[in-house]
Each structure stands twice: as structure tokens, then as C-alpha cells.
Motif scaffolding. Sequence first.
Motif, mmCIF file in Angstrom:
data_model
loop_
_atom_site.group_PDB
_atom_site.id
_atom_site.type_symbol
_atom_site.label_atom_id
_atom_site.label_comp_id
_atom_site.label_asym_id
_atom_site.label_seq_id
_atom_site.Cartn_x
_atom_site.Cartn_y
_atom_site.Cartn_z
ATOM 1 N N UNK A 199 0.844 -1.199 0.000
ATOM 2 C CA UNK A 199 0.000 0.000 0.000
ATOM 3 C C UNK A 199 0.879 1.248 0.000
ATOM 4 N N UNK A 200 1.964 1.192 0.759
ATOM 5 C CA UNK A 200 2.882 2.337 0.792
ATOM 6 C C UNK A 200 3.414 2.667 -0.603
ATOM 7 N N UNK A 201 3.735 1.600 -1.330
ATOM 8 C CA UNK A 201 4.332 1.813 -2.646
ATOM 9 C C UNK A 201 3.284 2.101 -3.714
ATOM 10 N N UNK A 202 2.005 1.984 -3.352
ATOM 11 C CA UNK A 202 0.951 2.279 -4.317
ATOM 12 C C UNK A 202 0.573 1.103 -5.199
ATOM 13 N N UNK A 203 1.145 -0.075 -4.928
ATOM 14 C CA UNK A 203 0.733 -1.231 -5.726
ATOM 15 C C UNK A 203 -0.703 -1.612 -5.394
ATOM 16 N N UNK A 204 -1.106 -1.290 -4.164
ATOM 17 C CA UNK A 204 -2.532 -1.361 -3.822
ATOM 18 C C UNK A 204 -2.954 0.055 -3.474
ATOM 19 N N UNK A 205 -4.085 0.451 -4.046
ATOM 20 C CA UNK A 205 -4.538 1.829 -3.856
ATOM 21 C C UNK A 205 -5.951 1.784 -3.291
ATOM 22 N N UNK A 206 -6.177 2.513 -2.210
ATOM 23 C CA UNK A 206 -7.524 2.592 -1.651
ATOM 24 C C UNK A 206 -8.248 3.821 -2.183
ATOM 25 N N UNK A 207 -9.527 3.630 -2.494
ATOM 26 C CA UNK A 207 -10.370 4.753 -2.882
ATOM 27 C C UNK A 207 -11.638 4.683 -2.062
ATOM 28 N N UNK A 208 -11.986 5.681 -1.262
ATOM 29 C CA UNK A 208 -11.241 6.889 -0.958
ATOM 30 C C UNK A 208 -9.931 6.577 -0.222
ATOM 31 N N UNK A 209 -8.996 7.453 -0.446
ATOM 32 C CA UNK A 209 -7.635 7.203 -0.036
ATOM 33 C C UNK A 209 -7.461 7.028 1.467
ATOM 34 N N UNK A 210 -8.288 7.719 2.257
ATOM 35 C CA UNK A 210 -8.031 7.708 3.694
ATOM 36 C C UNK A 210 -8.240 6.332 4.343
ATOM 37 N N UNK A 211 -8.849 5.409 3.589
ATOM 38 C CA UNK A 211 -8.978 4.064 4.146
ATOM 39 C C UNK A 211 -7.607 3.415 4.330
ATOM 40 N N UNK A 212 -6.615 3.878 3.600
ATOM 41 C CA UNK A 212 -5.288 3.302 3.783
ATOM 42 C C UNK A 212 -4.768 3.586 5.191
ATOM 43 N N UNK A 213 -5.185 4.687 5.773
ATOM 44 C CA UNK A 213 -4.769 4.994 7.147
ATOM 45 C C UNK A 213 -5.311 3.959 8.122
ATOM 46 N N UNK A 214 -6.591 3.642 7.939
ATOM 47 C CA UNK A 214 -7.216 2.632 8.786
ATOM 48 C C UNK A 214 -6.508 1.296 8.610
ATOM 49 N N UNK A 215 -6.195 1.008 7.370
ATOM 50 C CA UNK A 215 -5.496 -0.231 7.031
ATOM 51 C C UNK A 215 -4.129 -0.279 7.713
ATOM 52 N N UNK A 216 -3.377 0.800 7.576
ATOM 53 C CA UNK A 216 -2.051 0.846 8.205
ATOM 54 C C UNK A 216 -2.150 0.685 9.714
ATOM 55 N N UNK A 217 -3.061 1.421 10.295
ATOM 56 C CA UNK A 217 -3.254 1.406 11.751
ATOM 57 C C UNK A 217 -3.418 -0.030 12.246
ATOM 58 N N UNK A 218 -4.228 -0.775 11.514
ATOM 59 C CA UNK A 218 -4.479 -2.159 11.919
ATOM 60 C C UNK A 218 -3.248 -3.035 11.685
ATOM 61 N N UNK A 219 -2.631 -2.811 10.549
ATOM 62 C CA UNK A 219 -1.470 -3.624 10.184
ATOM 63 C C UNK A 219 -0.306 -3.415 11.148
ATOM 64 N N UNK A 220 -0.065 -2.178 11.530
ATOM 65 C CA UNK A 220 1.044 -1.894 12.441
ATOM 66 C C UNK A 220 0.832 -2.568 13.793
ATOM 67 N N UNK A 221 -0.420 -2.648 14.211
ATOM 68 C CA UNK A 221 -0.718 -3.202 15.535
ATOM 69 C C UNK A 221 -1.259 -4.624 15.460
ATOM 70 N N UNK A 222 -0.917 -5.282 14.380
ATOM 71 C CA UNK A 222 -1.520 -6.600 14.148
ATOM 72 C C UNK A 222 -1.081 -7.603 15.210
ATOM 73 N N UNK A 223 -1.993 -8.512 15.535
ATOM 74 C CA UNK A 223 -1.698 -9.580 16.506
ATOM 75 C C UNK A 223 -1.986 -10.915 15.852
ATOM 76 N N UNK A 224 -1.427 -11.936 16.445
ATOM 77 C CA UNK A 224 -1.577 -13.252 15.829
ATOM 78 C C UNK A 224 -3.047 -13.646 15.747
ATOM 79 N N UNK A 225 -3.307 -14.467 14.748
ATOM 80 C CA UNK A 225 -4.689 -14.763 14.379
ATOM 81 C C UNK A 225 -5.021 -16.185 14.816
ATOM 82 N N UNK A 226 -5.993 -16.281 15.693
ATOM 83 C CA UNK A 226 -6.462 -17.604 16.110
ATOM 84 C C UNK A 226 -7.376 -18.150 15.016
ATOM 85 N N UNK A 227 -6.930 -19.233 14.353
ATOM 86 C CA UNK A 227 -7.672 -19.703 13.182
ATOM 87 C C UNK A 227 -8.472 -20.981 13.412
#
Length: 892
Positions: free
Chosen positions: A374-402
Motif C-alpha cells: 500500500x505504501x508503494x501504491x501497488x494497492x490503492x484505496x479509494x477513498x484514499x483515507x482508508x489506507x490509514x485505517x489499514x495501516x493502523x491495523x497492520x502496524x498493531x496486528x496480533x496473531x490470528x487464532x484460526x
Amino acid sequence: MQIDKVYEPQRFEPHWAEWWVSSGIFHAEPSKGGKVFSLVIPPPNVTGSLHMGHMLEHTEIDVTTRWHRMRGHNTLWLPGTDHAGIATQMVVERQLAKEGLTRHQLGREEFEKRVWQWKEEYGGNIVRQMIRTGTSCDWSRQRFTLDEGLSRAVREVFVRLYEKGLIYRGQYMINWCPRCLTALSDLEVVHEESQGNLWHIRYPVVGTDRYLVVATTRPETMLGDTAVAINAKDERYKDLHGRTVRLPLMDREIPIILDDMADPEFGTGVVKVTPAHDPNDFAAGQRHNLPRIEVIDKHAKMTENAGRFAGLDRFDARKQVVAALDELAVLDKVEPYQLNAGRCQRCKTIVEPLVSKQWFVSMKPLAQPAIEAVESGRIRFIPENWSKTYFEWMYNIRDWCISRQLWWGHRIPAWHCEECDEIIVARETPERCKCGSTNLVQDPDVLDTWFSSGLWPFSTLGWPEKTIDLATYYPTTLLITGFDILFFWVARMAMMGLECMGEVPFSDVYIHGLVRDADKQKMSKTKGNTIDPLVVTEQYGTDAVRFALLRGAAPGTDIVVSQDRVESARAFANKIWNAARFIFMNMEKAGIEDYDPGETDCCMGEPHEASLAVPLEDRWIFAKLNRAAENTSRAIEAYRYHEVADTLYHFFWGEFCDWYVELKKLRIQEFPDSKANIRNLLKAFEISLRLLHPVMPFLTEELWQRLVRKTDRRPASIALARFPEYDNSAVDFPAAHEMSLLQDIVTAARNLRTDLQITDPKQVLDGVLYSTTAALHVARSERNAIERLANVKLELREEHAPKTEGTAIRSTPEFDLVLSVPVAQADAQRKRLQKDIEQLEKVIANSQRQLGDETFINKAPAKVVDGIRAKLVEYESQLGKNRSALEGLVAQ
RNA sequence: GGGCCUGUAGCUCAGUUGGUUAGAGCGCCUGCUUGACACGCAGGAGGUCACAGAUUCGAGUUCUGUCAGGCCCACCA
């Protein structure tokens, strides 16, 4: 050529819906080559039925997909459904309950059979609804997350991640739903505020007469306390370190530990530690090597460890523990407290944090590439500000109980050796263990339903096989979905796509808004404010529902649907229908059977090239079509669907019907024998249908099939015809200018008629048009049209209007129009003039102020300054005319 | 606690990079059964762009703050 007098979409929509599927016209062919547009549907739950959210999503996807297809792109919209683990299992369990059965009575195998049965019987519901609403999917490629191919992909990914060390199994604290009896991921827990209490309990310090007061929102967990924590910096309790407290009710001695988890600022600064029943305490327990005493079981009942409270439900236990503490007089105080309880997303039961052995995916290593994409623009969010939400979650990601303790889903491909405890993770069922034993038992758990969804963009295309589909259509071009599954699905697809394919799964992610009702309320079944898309579709037609949704679909905003919006959209559909009736009627009169587009089916420039021999309205409408095509395409490319709808609405209603068709009526009367005249009309209409098709597929298909001659050249469906493309050679500025003069003259005359209170539209008024500009030439060449449209009889004079002339005057920079009336309607006219004068004085003052401003003149671009100068001249001239007209009136 | 969004006509919303009299749909008012359409035609009324500052020659549009709504994330007992 006859079409029904009334627009009744119910009469033809089901037919085209079926034909679109049976004819296979939406089938994608990798070998077609050319530019690829591919997209996978966000798979709806098999248990679901179509709601407005789907309808919006599918409409947006469908518009974009049809547009690409009509532009000749190699287009694939891959459909399918999700097995939806818990949701589906719940539905079938409910069905069983009606028969007085539980799944346990049935046994796992039987139960699974029952679910498949249910899926065969009812699972096709939503697919049928999608077909009915005209979604242009390639149904030959329809997939289900639990079908054979996808299951294979799931096993493959699981094994690969396990082998890379990214999937592990272990005892951790997880969210447990005591009703569904399964572990849940963090995302499946929804937090809701509710009013609770904070109980303060005294724990006596052993060997002293002091006690520590702990505060808790869940007193029943104190039965499992194995320590109390204080902060090392907390002076109040410094001396107590190393001592123990006696746990009331349980009479257990537990240590006082030092830990930063205790915040001296909060409450008493002392925290009770229950490592078995709180995520924080679990971590503290690990840090301090504390025992875990489980006092609550998987059914949320107190265990044997809870002593005399054993067997009680957790909430009963809470009451009784509080009562017992009260009796012991160790309850220091109780204060009301706002708590934030986690609930099971599916059944709303309050989840219980429990320590349990589960499978996890280690997320950090997977997140990193997804962040970079997403940072490099290979994935683009429209509207753009959703990338912030995406980053926020990704930075604080925790292991996934599957792992899920369910029966419906992908069984975890792990086998436990009964002899030596070895765990074998494999793609295929293993025969024997390393130790030689054949006593292998497959892990009973299934995978989180989102695990398979995360693979959707490539698993559906045949992965892990190297298929032509995969090579052609992956990465997909676009994903259109809602923000509610940004983390559940979008983020995980990004991670899995990058991990398994080494490439992003999609390049654009368009996040649509939420559908709301007329009162802006979120539509929900519990509120009972849902509008069933199938019901309104039956009532008003799919095209109307689609159009109503698109009109409100501005990026980043919610979408309001209500009855009157759909009605307004239906009115538009009806307008198109009636324009067609007019056209068919005239074809019949002229003895024209159908329309043959000739060699080229997308040429926009031809009528223009014939230049002046071509009637003004034809030159104009092709120029307008050209512009509308350009604007529509640009809006679709930018996901500005409301603009798409708006452009089409104003083109077709405001330009095609209001002016073009009206002028054509006159032209046909004037030259009844001119077939060229009709042919231009047909051509303009046929292009309009193609322009409208992505948005209103049914109506346009119905009309186009009736209108356009079936030849070898003609595609089977309008959906395969060319979308009108912007054609530079069709830009006809003179036509646009002349036409707008014509419109101005007609409008001026109509305004005057209203001012003069001429209520009878048939009453023909005499008038004089004064002009020294191009307006005079237009008036000359289109005199009949102007006179008929405005119901006036005009004399044309190439001069300015004399000051003394009449009172009924309308002035523009281009012309003065004076109507003579038998009885002067002085009052209305005076009011109108006064209003105009006021308005003009205001804008003149404003322009003068700006032009008098030195800095403005110096700093503003010359274009702007000149523009204002030119306007000022116009305003002043108009003001002069209006003033003298008003004087004339006063003199009267 | 962190983050995001919204506040423009009675209602629901547009308003692309700041620039020339702020738009649409619905509703409302007036007049019309005009040979495609009353699901229509022709006209009309209605806005100090939430508030206060700042930047700028110029702000609905940029910045700051205030107020009012909404949403998401978070293990503070």
C-alpha cells in the motif's frame, strides 16, 4: 414496431436475466487477449439473501464490469459464495432444533451431510437473486469456498505456512463463545458498552493487620486469583513486597507481586491477578510464573476449582460471590462503572477469555509486505483515507487464532499420533506416523471461515495449479467492497496474496458506503427498516433500483435509499421508455423497420462531417453525446458513480428529451419525407442506449434488441456492443453555441410569457427580436423552431432595441426580445425587472470592487481579471436595458 | 485513550486542483389532459455554505480552534 404503452420492467427483466446466463455472453475467455479487467465478487454467505448493501455493491461492480466489457477488454467477474462457518452451522442447528435434534445427537458426519443438503436446497437463493438483478458474472466460473478446488488451496496454504513456521499451535488465552462453544478471533468479538459495577474487595495481608483493596468488574474471577500486583514505584505498598495475602472465600495464600500492570493512579493501585481468565493477567502470570487456576469452564459455568460456587453460571456466581464477600464484610465499596464487554459477533453472547490450545497464524511477517504494497501504491484505496485505517491495523496486528471448534468448515490438515503425540501436518491424509503407528487422528477443529476467504482471488482461479485463468486474471484489477470487512477480508487477502502468489491480489480497492434508510438509519433486520431489494425490484424494476442507488453513491459517503428515490429513478426509466415509443412510432410512420448501424457501431462523428446539411439539433446532440460519453467514462474510472448517474440523467432527460426530441418533432413535421432526419434520430438514440447500458442494463437491452437490425456484424447483446467513446472530431463548438442561443431565445420568450401571465400556452404572441450578434442568424435559420417552441411570432431586426420600445422585454448580452401583448401586465413585469436590477447591481458592485483593487489586478491571473471585465460590461449593458424598460413601465 | 468522517435550500446530498450571479433530486408554489411520457410539460420561490479566527488580491473549497453528530480501533483492573 410496437412496444407497450406503459413501462413495465417486470415484463422483460426476468427474460433478459435468464438469457444473459443461458447465452453465456459474460463468459470470459483467457485467449481473447487484450487488456484484462478482472474482479472477484466479495462472496456473500450461502445463508444470506440479497440486501441493499449487496445490491449497491453489485451495481457498482456491474456498472464498472459492463463498461470494461463494452470497451472490448478481456473481462471477468468471478462469482461465488462463502461457506460462512458459524453462520451456516447456526442456521442448520436451528433447523435441527425444530425436529428436536442437536448436532451431537446426529454425529459429526451426519451433521455435515445435513449442512450440505441444506446448502444444495437453499444455498442457491442468493445466486438466483443476483441473476435476477442482472449481475454480469461469468457463472461458469462460480465457486464456493468449501468446494474441492478451494479446499485444496486451503490445505496447501496451511501446510506451507506451517512449514515456514508461520502457523503454530499453542496454549494461549483466546476469546471463547460459551454459546457457540468455539474460539473466536479478536475481530469476531464486538465490544459494547454497558453499565456495570466496580467492586472493591479487601484482601488481608498475611502476618499483618493490614489489607489490600483490589477493584474488579468481575468478582467471580477472584476465585481463580493467584496473585495481587502492585507497582514497584508505589510508595504506599512498598513494604508489602514479598508478603502474601489471603484470598477471601477460597482461603488461599497468594503472593503480592511487583508489576507495571498496576497503575498507581488507577483505583487503589492494587490489581488482582487471574491468569486463567483475563488476557492481561495471563501475560502477568507468564511473567511471574504464576499458576493458572481455571474457575470458569467452556460453558461459562464455575468449575470444581470454584469450591462451593462450582456448577453455577458465571453471572449467578457473580451475585453469589458478591453476597458472600458482603457477608464476610470484605466488600470495601461498590461503584457504578461503565464497562466494555466483548460479545460474540454472531450470537452476542459475552465472550469468556479462556486459556486453550489453538492454532494461530503469526501475522507480523505477513503484514510487512502488505504494508509495503500500500505504501508503494501497488494497492490503492479509494477513498484514499482508508489506507490509514489499514495501516493502523497492520502496524498493531496480533496473531490470528484460526481454529474453530465447529463442524462446518475446512478441517485442519493436522493429524495427531495417538502413540507418540507427534503432530503431522500434511496436504493428504498420512498413512503412518514417524514412529510407525497408523493410529492417527485428524485434528477435530476447522478453520476460521475467513482463512479460505483470504485466498479467494487466487484459489478461485485454480491455484495451486498453474492455470491459464490464474496467469490471465491474477492479479485482479479491482476490488469493490464495504469497510466492515476491511480487516476480516481485504487485509488478509493482501497478506495471503503476497505470501502465496508473490503479487498483490488487486490494485484498486474501492470502499463503498453504507446503505441507510430515509431517516439515515443503518438498515438492519432488528430495526425492521430494511428495504428488500427483490421486493422493490419487482415493484419498480431493477434498473430503477440500480439508478436510485448509484445517484447517492458518492465516494466516502453513505447511501440513502427510500421509496421516493426509487420512484424518481423509475420515472427516469419511464422517460427512456417513452422516448423509445416516440421513436418507434416515427419509424413506423416513415416505413423504417429497424436501425442498421452500418459498418461502424461506435462512430460519433459522421453526422457532424456532413456539416451544414445536417440539422442543428443533430449536430448538437452528437456533440452532447460525445461529451456525455467522455464524462461517463471518466466518472466510472474514478468510481464516481453518483456522477455517472447524474451525467446520464441530465444528458438523456435535459438534452435528449427536452430539446433534441422536441426539435425533431418540428423537423419531422417540416420535412415529413426526410428519412435522413429519422435516421439521425435513431442513431443518436442507439448511441444513447449504449451509453446508458452499464447503468440500466435491462431497459437498454430490451429496447436495443427491438431497435437494431440483426446482422452478422451486430453483437448478440448490447452488453457486447461498443461503449460510445469520446471522439475528438465530433467536438462541434459552433453547433453548441448556436444551440445555446436558440435555447436562450426560447427560454427568454417563455419567461416573458410567465411574467405577462399568459396562462394559455396556445396563445401565440407577437414579438420582435433585436440582435446584432450570432443570435440573429440562429433566429433566422431556426425561426420556425423558436416560434413553435415558445409559441410566438417573431419579427427579426438587426439593431438594438430602442429605449421606447414596449415594456415586455427580456435582455441578454446577445439579444433583446420584446413581446407585444394586448393587455400590459405591468405589475408582474415590474417585479421581475426590479428583481433583476437588484441582482445586477449587486454583482456589478462586486465586480467593480474587485477591479478597483490594485493588488487583485496585479496578482490575479489575467484570465480571471479579463473575465470579470467582460462580465462587467455585460452586466452593465443588461442593467441599462432593464432600467429603461422599468422607466417605460412607470411612464405607462 | 488513539484514529477517521460529516455539518451547504424544508428533506437527502453534489460541488475535481481556492477564481467570475453556489447546483441536483424529492418536497413546495403557479399554469397546462401539448399525438412519446401527468412516472409528464413550462415557469417559480427557497441558501449570511455550523461558529470563530488565520492564510490569500480572492475561501463552500486550505489551516487552527470551538460546537454538534456519526463511525472504527484499543488488554487499564
